[in-house]
Design a protein around this motif. Structure first.
Motif, PDB file in Angstrom:
ATOM      1  N   LEU A  49     136.578 -47.138 -27.181  1.00  0.00           N
ATOM      2  CA  LEU A  49     136.536 -47.880 -25.988  1.00  0.00           C
ATOM      3  C   LEU A  49     137.175 -47.383 -24.801  1.00  0.00           C
ATOM      4  N   VAL A  50     136.552 -46.757 -23.473  1.00  0.00           N
ATOM      5  CA  VAL A  50     137.336 -46.490 -22.453  1.00  0.00           C
ATOM      6  C   VAL A  50     136.929 -47.819 -21.341  1.00  0.00           C
ATOM      7  N   HIS A  51     138.250 -47.918 -20.909  1.00  0.00           N
ATOM      8  CA  HIS A  51     138.111 -49.366 -19.959  1.00  0.00           C
ATOM      9  C   HIS A  51     139.150 -48.823 -18.715  1.00  0.00           C
ATOM     10  N   PRO A  52     138.853 -49.625 -17.610  1.00  0.00           N
ATOM     11  CA  PRO A  52     139.321 -49.403 -16.115  1.00  0.00           C
ATOM     12  C   PRO A  52     140.591 -50.123 -15.959  1.00  0.00           C
ATOM     13  N   SER A  53     140.884 -51.055 -16.726  1.00  0.00           N
ATOM     14  CA  SER A  53     142.307 -51.897 -16.269  1.00  0.00           C
ATOM     15  C   SER A  53     142.838 -52.355 -17.892  1.00  0.00           C
ATOM     16  N   TYR A  89     137.772 -39.391 -16.745  1.00  0.00           N
ATOM     17  CA  TYR A  89     136.666 -39.863 -17.338  1.00  0.00           C
ATOM     18  C   TYR A  89     136.298 -39.138 -18.511  1.00  0.00           C
ATOM     19  N   GLU A  90     135.704 -37.800 -18.315  1.00  0.00           N
ATOM     20  CA  GLU A  90     135.092 -36.952 -19.174  1.00  0.00           C
ATOM     21  C   GLU A  90     136.126 -36.608 -20.299  1.00  0.00           C
ATOM     22  N   LYS A  91     137.421 -36.358 -20.083  1.00  0.00           N
ATOM     23  CA  LYS A  91     138.047 -36.035 -21.066  1.00  0.00           C
ATOM     24  C   LYS A  91     138.140 -37.062 -22.319  1.00  0.00           C
ATOM     25  N   ALA A  92     138.461 -38.452 -21.667  1.00  0.00           N
ATOM     26  CA  ALA A  92     138.298 -39.693 -22.549  1.00  0.00           C
ATOM     27  C   ALA A  92     137.152 -39.775 -23.493  1.00  0.00           C
ATOM     28  N   PHE A  93     136.041 -39.509 -22.785  1.00  0.00           N
ATOM     29  CA  PHE A  93     134.556 -39.458 -23.686  1.00  0.00           C
ATOM     30  C   PHE A  93     134.814 -38.312 -24.665  1.00  0.00           C
ATOM     31  N   SER A  94     135.112 -37.101 -24.442  1.00  0.00           N
ATOM     32  CA  SER A  94     134.962 -36.022 -25.232  1.00  0.00           C
ATOM     33  C   SER A  94     136.175 -36.074 -26.187  1.00  0.00           C
ATOM     34  N   ASP A  95     137.489 -36.757 -26.001  1.00  0.00           N
ATOM     35  CA  ASP A  95     138.277 -36.897 -27.130  1.00  0.00           C
ATOM     36  C   ASP A  95     138.012 -37.687 -28.029  1.00  0.00           C
ATOM     37  N   TYR A 101     134.040 -39.952 -33.533  1.00  0.00           N
ATOM     38  CA  TYR A 101     133.555 -41.373 -33.376  1.00  0.00           C
ATOM     39  C   TYR A 101     132.275 -41.539 -33.394  1.00  0.00           C
ATOM     40  N   THR A 102     131.796 -42.673 -33.817  1.00  0.00           N
ATOM     41  CA  THR A 102     130.498 -42.910 -34.064  1.00  0.00           C
ATOM     42  C   THR A 102     129.755 -43.268 -32.926  1.00  0.00           C
ATOM     43  N   LEU A 103     130.576 -44.153 -31.865  1.00  0.00           N
ATOM     44  CA  LEU A 103     130.143 -44.793 -30.683  1.00  0.00           C
ATOM     45  C   LEU A 103     131.217 -44.780 -29.882  1.00  0.00           C
ATOM     46  N   VAL A 104     130.810 -44.415 -28.588  1.00  0.00           N
ATOM     47  CA  VAL A 104     131.924 -44.310 -27.299  1.00  0.00           C
ATOM     48  C   VAL A 104     131.340 -45.218 -26.536  1.00  0.00           C
ATOM     49  N   ILE A 105     132.220 -46.353 -26.014  1.00  0.00           N
ATOM     50  CA  ILE A 105     131.692 -47.132 -25.067  1.00  0.00           C
ATOM     51  C   ILE A 105     132.594 -47.078 -23.709  1.00  0.00           C
ATOM     52  N   GLY A 106     131.855 -46.852 -22.657  1.00  0.00           N
ATOM     53  CA  GLY A 106     132.475 -46.778 -21.263  1.00  0.00           C
ATOM     54  C   GLY A 106     132.417 -48.156 -20.572  1.00  0.00           C
ATOM     55  N   HIS A 107     133.385 -49.094 -20.388  1.00  0.00           N
ATOM     56  CA  HIS A 107     133.336 -50.315 -19.706  1.00  0.00           C
ATOM     57  C   HIS A 107     133.199 -50.247 -18.285  1.00  0.00           C
ATOM     58  N   GLY A 108     132.035 -49.891 -17.837  1.00  0.00           N
ATOM     59  CA  GLY A 108     132.002 -50.133 -16.532  1.00  0.00           C
ATOM     60  C   GLY A 108     130.796 -48.775 -16.189  1.00  0.00           C
ATOM     61  N   ALA A 115     129.745 -40.098 -19.214  1.00  0.00           N
ATOM     62  CA  ALA A 115     128.959 -40.310 -20.557  1.00  0.00           C
ATOM     63  C   ALA A 115     127.793 -39.451 -20.728  1.00  0.00           C
ATOM     64  N   GLU A 116     126.995 -39.465 -19.725  1.00  0.00           N
ATOM     65  CA  GLU A 116     125.595 -38.502 -19.311  1.00  0.00           C
ATOM     66  C   GLU A 116     126.055 -36.931 -20.010  1.00  0.00           C
ATOM     67  N   LYS A 117     127.145 -36.567 -19.377  1.00  0.00           N
ATOM     68  CA  LYS A 117     127.556 -35.084 -19.436  1.00  0.00           C
ATOM     69  C   LYS A 117     127.953 -34.793 -21.048  1.00  0.00           C
ATOM     70  N   VAL A 118     128.970 -35.737 -21.183  1.00  0.00           N
ATOM     71  CA  VAL A 118     129.410 -35.642 -22.611  1.00  0.00           C
ATOM     72  C   VAL A 118     128.747 -35.742 -23.863  1.00  0.00           C
ATOM     73  N   SER A 119     127.390 -36.606 -23.637  1.00  0.00           N
ATOM     74  CA  SER A 119     126.620 -36.858 -24.484  1.00  0.00           C
ATOM     75  C   SER A 119     125.581 -35.813 -24.773  1.00  0.00           C
ATOM     76  N   LEU A 120     125.567 -35.012 -23.997  1.00  0.00           N
ATOM     77  CA  LEU A 120     124.652 -33.828 -24.039  1.00  0.00           C
ATOM     78  C   LEU A 120     125.483 -32.756 -25.130  1.00  0.00           C
ATOM     79  N   GLU A 121     126.916 -32.564 -25.016  1.00  0.00           N
ATOM     80  CA  GLU A 121     127.701 -31.728 -25.870  1.00  0.00           C
ATOM     81  C   GLU A 121     127.900 -32.296 -27.340  1.00  0.00           C
ATOM     82  N   PHE A 122     127.620 -33.670 -27.198  1.00  0.00           N
ATOM     83  CA  PHE A 122     127.933 -34.131 -28.719  1.00  0.00           C
ATOM     84  C   PHE A 122     126.743 -35.113 -29.260  1.00  0.00           C
TER      85      PHE A 122
END
Length: 344
Positions: A49-53, A89-95, A101-108, A115-122
């Motif tokens: 989970l990636v969250h903003p606060s 943002y991108e680093k968090a998803f890529s990490d 990880y099976t599922l990565v959630i961006g809370h916002g 998410a769009e960019k990293v999903s193409l890489e993974f």
């Protein structure tokens, strides 16, 4: 050596050879060897989970509650990281993706580009964001805004009946996921003739002090109904209402149950049951039925996602008749008799 001894030696040699041949024959007809068992374990189900606060904030706290439910009910290995700076943002998803990880959630909504960019890489990792309109084969955002606009419309109708000054102010961020729901509140509040609603856009969703200062100014300008959908900064709005509201300034709680943050002033909390929506996504990811390539939009007709928790300490203000009005408004929203317009 005597002749008798030589004969005995030859006989002994022949016996030994016969026994050896018999033994080798036994080996040849033995049962075939069993292949070793496959000891490879199935891949772990992991959700990041990636969250903003901070997770103590109502917004991020809801997502973390969903993560805990995934751990408890789906057996997921979970991890979370707070990332408020777009540069990370991108680093968090890529990490998360690079760690299997099976599922990565961006809370916002703000995470959708990453998410769009990293999903193409993974391509073997599933991605979702709470809000957004972009998608890929393994990235599908969920959109809770349409239903929350409807829910806050009903809260606007309620507040419109309670206000004495006819003025309400909303506090938000320059993010569609936080701003658009308050447009629903505006339409409900202003459906009562004479009422006006204005909106204050805060610059930092983690700046509690700025939220409080803006709320104090709104109160000074005559607003008697305040509503904040601004992450942690919204707590500052509720602090101002609790300190200066007395028995004439009221607030509507958002996202989570915020009644306790200003128990003498929060009339009702319009709870967005994010855990319910995110749990459904995680379940599909674990079962392999996750579908990318589209946006999953929720509305007021999705049971259990949008809830109202009334503050019983203020039951003399939010009377049974007003609660019935909210129920009637929700029924009309569900049937389509009332339509909340999306701002252009």
């Amino acid at each position: 050596m005597s002749r008798v001894s030589e004969q005995l030696s030859v006989q002994l040699f022949v016996i030994v050879m016969i026994v050896a041949l018999l033994l080798s024959g036994c080996v040849g007809v033995s049962a075939p060897a069993v292949a070793p068992a496959d000891r490879s374990a199935p891949a772990a189900f992991k959700v990041g989970l990636v969250h903003p606060s901070p997770i103590t904030d109502a917004w991020s706290g809801q997502a973390y509650a969903a993560l805990e439910r995934m751990r408890d009910e789906l057996g997921a290995e979970i991890a979370n990281v707070e990332v408020g700076d777009p540069a990370g943002y991108e680093k968090a998803f890529s990490d998360f993706a690079s760690q299997g990880y099976t599922l990565v959630i961006g809370h916002g909504f703000q995470y959708q580009d990453a998410a769009e960019k990293v999903s193409l890489e993974f391509p073997n990792t599933y991605f979702t964001t709470v809000g957004g309109f972009k998608s890929t084969a393994n990235f599908a955002p969920i959109d809770l805004v349409p239903g929350y606009m409807q829910a806050l419309y009903a809260m606007g109708v309620l507040a419109g009946q309670i206000t004495k000054t006819g003025k309400a102010v909303g506090f938000t961020l320059e993010i569609p996921a936080t701003k658009l729901p308050l447009e629903g509140f505006r339409q409900g509040f202003e459906s009562i003739p004479g009422n006006t609603f204005s909106m204050v856009v805060l610059r930092d969703g983690n700046d509690v002090g700025a939220g409080k200062e803006a709320a104090l100014q709104a109160i000074a300008d005559g607003a008697d109904i305040l509503i904040a959908n601004a992450n942690l900064a919204g707590d500052g709005v509720l602090q101002a209402v609790a300190e200066q509201g007395g028995d004439s300034i009221f607030a509507i709680g958002t996202i989570g149950n915020q009644n306790s943050k200003a128990p003498k002033n929060v009339l009702v909390s319009a709870v967005l049951n994010i855990p319910q929506a995110l749990f459904a996504v995680a379940k599909s990811a674990k079962e392999g039925t996750f579908e990318g390539g589209h946006v999953r939009a929720f509305t007021i007709n999705d049971e259990g996602v949008y809830q109202f928790i009334y503050n019983e300490e203020l039951a003399d203000i939010v009377t049974p008749e007003l609660r019935a009005l909210v129920d009637e408004t929700i029924a009309k929203l569900k049937s389509g008799e009332i339509v909340v317009e999306m701002p252009q």
